[in-house]
Scaffold this motif. Structure first.
Motif, PDB file in Angstrom:
ATOM      1  N   GLU A  98     -18.299 -51.215 -52.494  1.00 48.10           N
ATOM      2  CA  GLU A  98     -17.300 -52.305 -52.535  1.00 48.10           C
ATOM      3  C   GLU A  98     -17.015 -53.270 -53.411  1.00 48.10           C
ATOM      4  OE1 GLU A  98     -19.089 -51.405 -49.704  1.00 48.10           O
ATOM      5  OE2 GLU A  98     -17.687 -49.873 -48.947  1.00 48.10           O
ATOM      6  N   GLU A  99     -18.537 -53.967 -53.693  1.00 46.44           N
ATOM      7  CA  GLU A  99     -18.531 -55.078 -54.665  1.00 46.44           C
ATOM      8  C   GLU A  99     -18.056 -54.422 -56.189  1.00 46.44           C
ATOM      9  OE1 GLU A  99     -21.956 -58.299 -54.056  1.00 46.44           O
ATOM     10  OE2 GLU A  99     -22.645 -56.317 -53.821  1.00 46.44           O
ATOM     11  N   VAL A 100     -18.888 -53.050 -56.390  1.00 51.30           N
ATOM     12  CA  VAL A 100     -18.660 -52.476 -57.717  1.00 51.30           C
ATOM     13  C   VAL A 100     -17.066 -52.277 -57.938  1.00 51.30           C
ATOM     14  CG1 VAL A 100     -19.287 -50.521 -59.117  1.00 51.30           C
ATOM     15  CG2 VAL A 100     -20.998 -51.767 -57.734  1.00 51.30           C
ATOM     16  N   PHE A 118     -15.401 -55.292 -58.629  1.00 52.61           N
ATOM     17  CA  PHE A 118     -15.627 -55.931 -59.910  1.00 52.61           C
ATOM     18  C   PHE A 118     -15.046 -54.975 -61.075  1.00 52.61           C
ATOM     19  CE2 PHE A 118     -17.777 -56.136 -63.864  1.00 52.61           C
ATOM     20  CZ  PHE A 118     -18.304 -57.428 -64.034  1.00 52.61           C
ATOM     21  N   GLN A 119     -14.759 -53.650 -60.774  1.00 54.70           N
ATOM     22  CA  GLN A 119     -14.176 -52.844 -61.944  1.00 54.70           C
ATOM     23  C   GLN A 119     -12.731 -53.269 -61.798  1.00 54.70           C
ATOM     24  OE1 GLN A 119     -15.788 -49.124 -60.212  1.00 54.70           O
ATOM     25  NE2 GLN A 119     -16.986 -48.731 -61.856  1.00 54.70           N
ATOM     26  N   LYS A 120     -11.991 -53.435 -60.644  1.00 54.26           N
ATOM     27  CA  LYS A 120     -10.669 -53.678 -60.563  1.00 54.26           C
ATOM     28  C   LYS A 120     -10.356 -54.952 -61.263  1.00 54.26           C
ATOM     29  CE  LYS A 120      -7.076 -54.193 -57.248  1.00 54.26           C
ATOM     30  NZ  LYS A 120      -6.482 -54.111 -55.901  1.00 54.26           N
ATOM     31  N   ALA A 121     -11.227 -55.861 -61.013  1.00 58.31           N
ATOM     32  CA  ALA A 121     -10.864 -57.435 -61.574  1.00 58.31           C
ATOM     33  C   ALA A 121     -11.003 -57.346 -63.027  1.00 58.31           C
ATOM     34  CB  ALA A 121     -11.904 -58.399 -60.879  1.00 58.31           C
ATOM     35  N   THR A 122     -11.838 -56.520 -63.724  1.00 61.26           N
ATOM     36  CA  THR A 122     -12.337 -56.367 -65.059  1.00 61.26           C
ATOM     37  C   THR A 122     -11.568 -55.271 -65.745  1.00 61.26           C
ATOM     38  OG1 THR A 122     -14.132 -55.011 -64.748  1.00 61.26           O
ATOM     39  CG2 THR A 122     -14.508 -57.555 -64.867  1.00 61.26           C
ATOM     40  N   PHE A 152     -21.471 -56.131 -64.982  1.00 63.30           N
ATOM     41  CA  PHE A 152     -21.519 -56.316 -63.654  1.00 63.30           C
ATOM     42  C   PHE A 152     -22.774 -57.465 -63.232  1.00 63.30           C
ATOM     43  CE2 PHE A 152     -23.152 -55.435 -59.125  1.00 63.30           C
ATOM     44  CZ  PHE A 152     -22.118 -55.548 -58.430  1.00 63.30           C
ATOM     45  N   SER A 153     -23.592 -57.500 -63.924  1.00 60.21           N
ATOM     46  CA  SER A 153     -24.710 -58.322 -63.998  1.00 60.21           C
ATOM     47  C   SER A 153     -24.503 -59.903 -63.892  1.00 60.21           C
ATOM     48  CB  SER A 153     -25.942 -57.967 -64.775  1.00 60.21           C
ATOM     49  OG  SER A 153     -25.440 -58.144 -66.139  1.00 60.21           O
ATOM     50  N   THR A 154     -23.192 -60.008 -64.851  1.00 64.54           N
ATOM     51  CA  THR A 154     -22.579 -61.369 -64.731  1.00 64.54           C
ATOM     52  C   THR A 154     -22.296 -61.910 -63.577  1.00 64.54           C
ATOM     53  OG1 THR A 154     -20.438 -60.558 -65.136  1.00 64.54           O
ATOM     54  CG2 THR A 154     -21.855 -60.956 -67.110  1.00 64.54           C
ATOM     55  N   LYS A 155     -21.988 -61.144 -62.664  1.00 64.95           N
ATOM     56  CA  LYS A 155     -21.776 -61.353 -61.147  1.00 64.95           C
ATOM     57  C   LYS A 155     -22.788 -62.450 -60.574  1.00 64.95           C
ATOM     58  CE  LYS A 155     -20.590 -59.101 -56.752  1.00 64.95           C
ATOM     59  NZ  LYS A 155     -19.981 -59.915 -56.292  1.00 64.95           N
ATOM     60  N   TYR A 156     -23.979 -62.251 -61.134  1.00 67.44           N
ATOM     61  CA  TYR A 156     -25.222 -63.066 -60.509  1.00 67.44           C
ATOM     62  C   TYR A 156     -25.540 -64.092 -61.190  1.00 67.44           C
ATOM     63  CZ  TYR A 156     -25.198 -58.466 -58.227  1.00 67.44           C
ATOM     64  OH  TYR A 156     -24.980 -57.746 -57.300  1.00 67.44           O
TER      65      TYR A 156
END
Length: 122
Positions: A13-15, A18-22, A33-37
């Motif tokens: 779900e997180e991935v 993130f894919q949808k947002a970007t 994805f690592s920028t999420k952290y």
């Protein structure tokens, strides 16, 4: 120097979020994805009493050593690797390691400078 760490499990779900947002279309976890952290880096800056209105982000670099995958249990550790004051400017470097078990997956380095008020030292 101060550091922060947290543990997370990467979920589908997180991935997908993130894919949808970007607007990323890939069957794998995107490298970005690592920028999420990176939010721990802001906690480190707050611990230095940084005035965010005076902060200039200079550089962001990533070393991708292993792909992040859905289901990975990650430990994210952020630390201040450099904090120097020179001529009313504060130079800060933050390092974030993302690992799973003993395997480091991503190393991130952020460099920034903060303009300090005249005569004020942190």
């Amino acid at each position: 120097m101060k550091s922060y760490s947290q543990k997370v499990v990467v979920t589908e779900e997180e991935v997908q979020g993130f894919q949808k947002a970007t607007l990323t279309q890939t069957s794998e976890v995107p490298l970005t994805f690592s920028t999420k952290y990176r939010h721990q880096e802001f906690e480190l800056l707050r611990s230095l009493n940084v005035d965010f209105h005076e902060l200039l982000h200079l550089e962001q670099g990533y070393q991708y050593l292993e792909p992040i995958k859905v289901g990975d249990s990650l430990e994210i550790s952020s630390r201040i690797s450099e904090n120097k004051i020179k001529k009313n400017m504060q130079f800060i470097t933050l390092e974030t390691l993302i690992s799973s078990g003993s395997q480091i997956k991503v190393i991130s380095e952020s460099k920034m400078v903060v303009r300090m008020k005249e005569g004020l030292e942190k």
